[in-house]
Design a protein around this motif. Structure first.
Motif, mmCIF file in Angstrom:
data_model
loop_
_atom_site.group_PDB
_atom_site.id
_atom_site.type_symbol
_atom_site.label_atom_id
_atom_site.label_comp_id
_atom_site.label_asym_id
_atom_site.label_seq_id
_atom_site.Cartn_x
_atom_site.Cartn_y
_atom_site.Cartn_z
ATOM 1 N N ALA A 38 0.847 -1.205 0.000
ATOM 2 C CA ALA A 38 0.000 0.000 0.000
ATOM 3 C C ALA A 38 0.882 1.255 0.000
ATOM 4 C CB ALA A 38 -0.932 -0.001 1.212
ATOM 5 N N PHE A 39 1.968 1.209 0.779
ATOM 6 C CA PHE A 39 2.916 2.329 0.805
ATOM 7 C C PHE A 39 3.520 2.547 -0.589
ATOM 8 C CE2 PHE A 39 7.598 3.167 1.340
ATOM 9 C CZ PHE A 39 7.497 4.537 1.545
ATOM 10 N N VAL A 40 3.978 1.463 -1.210
ATOM 11 C CA VAL A 40 4.617 1.575 -2.533
ATOM 12 C C VAL A 40 3.610 2.082 -3.571
ATOM 13 C CG1 VAL A 40 5.699 0.265 -4.415
ATOM 14 C CG2 VAL A 40 6.402 -0.137 -2.031
ATOM 15 N N ARG A 41 2.384 1.558 -3.519
ATOM 16 C CA ARG A 41 1.375 2.012 -4.492
ATOM 17 C C ARG A 41 1.041 3.473 -4.286
ATOM 18 N NH1 ARG A 41 -0.843 -3.139 -4.816
ATOM 19 N NH2 ARG A 41 -1.704 -2.897 -2.743
ATOM 20 N N GLU A 42 1.085 3.944 -3.011
ATOM 21 C CA GLU A 42 0.771 5.357 -2.767
ATOM 22 C C GLU A 42 1.885 6.274 -3.274
ATOM 23 O OE1 GLU A 42 -0.538 6.517 1.196
ATOM 24 O OE2 GLU A 42 0.195 8.553 0.860
ATOM 25 N N VAL A 43 3.130 5.937 -2.969
ATOM 26 C CA VAL A 43 4.207 6.881 -3.324
ATOM 27 C C VAL A 43 4.746 6.655 -4.730
ATOM 28 C CG1 VAL A 43 4.850 7.192 -0.897
ATOM 29 C CG2 VAL A 43 6.161 5.597 -2.314
ATOM 30 N N ARG A 44 4.449 5.490 -5.335
ATOM 31 C CA ARG A 44 4.858 5.211 -6.708
ATOM 32 C C ARG A 44 6.327 5.564 -6.941
ATOM 33 N NH1 ARG A 44 0.432 3.705 -9.061
ATOM 34 N NH2 ARG A 44 1.236 3.730 -11.188
ATOM 35 N N PRO A 45 7.234 4.851 -6.261
ATOM 36 C CA PRO A 45 8.656 5.169 -6.407
ATOM 37 C C PRO A 45 9.145 4.899 -7.827
ATOM 38 C CG PRO A 45 8.366 3.116 -5.184
ATOM 39 C CD PRO A 45 7.006 3.722 -5.352
ATOM 40 N N SER A 46 10.015 5.779 -8.317
ATOM 41 C CA SER A 46 10.708 5.476 -9.565
ATOM 42 C C SER A 46 11.712 4.371 -9.275
ATOM 43 C CB SER A 46 11.434 6.725 -10.075
ATOM 44 O OG SER A 46 12.522 7.026 -9.208
ATOM 45 N N GLN A 47 12.270 3.801 -10.345
ATOM 46 C CA GLN A 47 13.291 2.760 -10.173
ATOM 47 C C GLN A 47 14.472 3.326 -9.375
ATOM 48 O OE1 GLN A 47 12.052 -0.030 -11.856
ATOM 49 N NE2 GLN A 47 13.527 -1.251 -10.701
ATOM 50 N N LYS A 48 14.840 4.582 -9.663
ATOM 51 C CA LYS A 48 15.962 5.211 -8.938
ATOM 52 C C LYS A 48 15.647 5.413 -7.467
ATOM 53 C CE LYS A 48 18.572 7.754 -12.411
ATOM 54 N NZ LYS A 48 18.517 8.965 -13.256
ATOM 55 N N GLU A 49 14.414 5.772 -7.128
ATOM 56 C CA GLU A 49 14.023 5.936 -5.723
ATOM 57 C C GLU A 49 14.043 4.592 -4.994
ATOM 58 O OE1 GLU A 49 11.189 9.932 -5.791
ATOM 59 O OE2 GLU A 49 10.304 7.995 -6.344
ATOM 60 N N TRP A 50 13.591 3.541 -5.675
ATOM 61 C CA TRP A 50 13.661 2.199 -5.082
ATOM 62 C C TRP A 50 15.130 1.838 -4.804
ATOM 63 C CZ3 TRP A 50 16.031 -2.192 -7.185
ATOM 64 C CH2 TRP A 50 15.799 -3.396 -6.497
ATOM 65 N N GLU A 51 16.001 2.132 -5.758
ATOM 66 C CA GLU A 51 17.436 1.854 -5.555
ATOM 67 C C GLU A 51 17.975 2.661 -4.376
ATOM 68 O OE1 GLU A 51 19.419 2.562 -9.328
ATOM 69 O OE2 GLU A 51 18.142 1.049 -10.296
ATOM 70 N N TYR A 52 17.518 3.916 -4.228
ATOM 71 C CA TYR A 52 17.941 4.727 -3.072
ATOM 72 C C TYR A 52 17.484 4.065 -1.770
ATOM 73 C CZ TYR A 52 18.521 8.368 0.321
ATOM 74 O OH TYR A 52 18.900 9.046 1.459
ATOM 75 N N GLY A 53 16.248 3.566 -1.767
ATOM 76 C CA GLY A 53 15.724 2.894 -0.574
ATOM 77 C C GLY A 53 16.551 1.659 -0.213
#
Lengths: 294, 294
Positions: A38-53
């Motif tokens: 639900a968190f991921v669907r809400e914030v819709r991370p880009s691939q780069k943001e996911w890599e940052y996480g």
């Protein structure tokens, strides 16, 4: 099961958990997947943001060693530690409120006789601490184990300066006397920033938050048949009481650390310098019959 | 702000984020706090369970080094990686579907001429791979960069056996010819378990899940003006197609790796042993004018 899209994948993962034999692991796993997705669907991370996480979590893990627990700092600064504390410690009348353990507790603190000065080589304003331990209904508890630890004048704990000072200081274990009382001398602790040279410090900076905790003394108190109490007593008037970076302050845990003149102190000792004086009377919550420590 | 209970602490933490200057960091931080607190309030972890969680994350971080990325495995096995992939890659007609990058991509794979055998010292069933790269509307793309990597006959990647085999193998970079085509020889990959000697393996075991991925060849394809394509092609008939531990399988990415007799292969080479043959025609999605790679 194939061809998942951003809505169907959540149920697909939950279906995959069907074979979890332990019901508690199943419950926690399912809830984790639901809330995380639900968190991921809400914030819709880009691939780069996911890599940052991924990188943020990796660096947080790499920062952890036997002297530093960056994931506890992350839990503390996101309010999760106090939330878990609140869930586990509904406080009945007469019992002392709880707060976070924090990352600076040490298992092997030395046991000391009441009255001892535990400041070791540290310089600072002398502080006398007296206290009592009782059941929530007011019965004094003799022989209760009272662990105390606090920062120095500059806001550092002994374990952060162990190479300089050589040994543990400003921490000890006492036992209450026949009247349920204990007392010791040390130096008055200062407010301090949590360690902020790691990923958590990076997060706080990005969020425009200061890393400070108001000055306090930690207490962990145990007695057979009672819930272990983990709490602090905060110094009244500290500028960070309303913005503690770990959300740990409760009004019932704030006390004046009264400035006292030289002379005979409340513990009977004659002192030639002025000192600060804290007294706190702790109440422990009785364990339900047969219950274990949580 | 003091005296938080299990319902008021969430807003207290969110109010503390008011000074976040970057709007995206503010949005992600607020959502993280809301979803994380909702998860904690739902599962009501004991203090011991919270400590287990801290320890699990710490061990996951300590497992990460330049050859192992345990947090990516965690993201993959919880379906988060495919969810992020789905969010970022809505696929238009004619473009190839995407799937997870996985932890075994290596930046410095050697560039090889078309037709090369990239199996190095590895033994296994010979495999010929041919393919084409085109725009989603069917225009062949010459000079596209095609990175390929896959596991060996036992399900291991070169980087997992580098001490034994001495150099990278079963991975290379090709460029498409004037007709947008590429081809190479290697060995047929096998299904494999993701590394499961760490915290993620512990989680999968507790959830009663197997750690296997169906056999596949990875492709990452780039061409100027097009979205970089990260995908696999899976081997039809593999027993794990419906239970891929990272939820990465899509029907459009499954192909027969056809068993062919000795003789003249589709690339014109005369072969004296039987071999497996894969052909896949990839479609790339045009980037919006001025857009950068996500």
């Amino acid at each position: 099961m194939r061809n998942f899209d951003e809505t169907t994948i959540t149920n697909a993962v939950i279906e995959r958990l069907a074979g979890t034999s332990d019901p508690r692991i199943k419950q926690v796993s399912e809830a984790l997947v639901r809330h995380l997705h639900a968190f991921v669907r809400e914030v819709r991370p880009s691939q780069k943001e996911w890599e940052y996480g991924i990188d943020f979590l990796t660096r947080t893990g790499h920062m952890c060693d036997d002297k530093r627990q960056e994931f506890i700092l992350l839990s503390d600064t996101l309010g999760v530690s106090m939330l878990v504390d609140a869930i586990n410690h509904p406080v009945p009348d007469g019992a002392t409120e709880t707060t976070v353990l924090g990352p600076f507790f040490v298992q092997a603190a030395p046991e000391k006789p009441n009255g001892e000065d535990i400041s070791g080589p540290m310089k600072g304003d002398p502080m006398l601490v007296t206290g009592s331990v009782a059941s929530a209904d007011g019965r004094p508890l003799a022989g209760a184990v009272v662990d105390v630890w606090h920062s120095d004048d500059d806001g550092y704990y002994d374990v952060q300066r162990l190479e300089q000072i050589g040994d543990l200081a400003m921490r000890a274990r006492f036992r209450t006397d026949a009247d349920g009382r204990f007392h010791f001398w040390s130096i008055k602790p200062a407010a301090y920033p949590i360690p902020n040279d790691g990923p958590v410090g990076e997060m706080l900076a990005a969020q425009g938050r200061h890393p400070w905790r108001p000055a306090h003394v930690h207490f962990m108190i145990s007695a057979p048949g009672f819930e272990r109490l983990v709490t602090h007593v905060f110094v009244a008037g500290d500028q960070y009481l309303d913005s503690d970076v770990v959300f740990g302050v409760k009004d019932s845990l704030i006390r004046a650390f009264a400035r006292c003149p030289p002379g005979r102190a409340p513990d009977g000792r004659m002192v030639t310098d002025g000192y600060f004086y804290l007294n706190y009377d702790f109440g422990l919550k009785q364990l339900a019959h047969g219950a274990d420590q949580a």
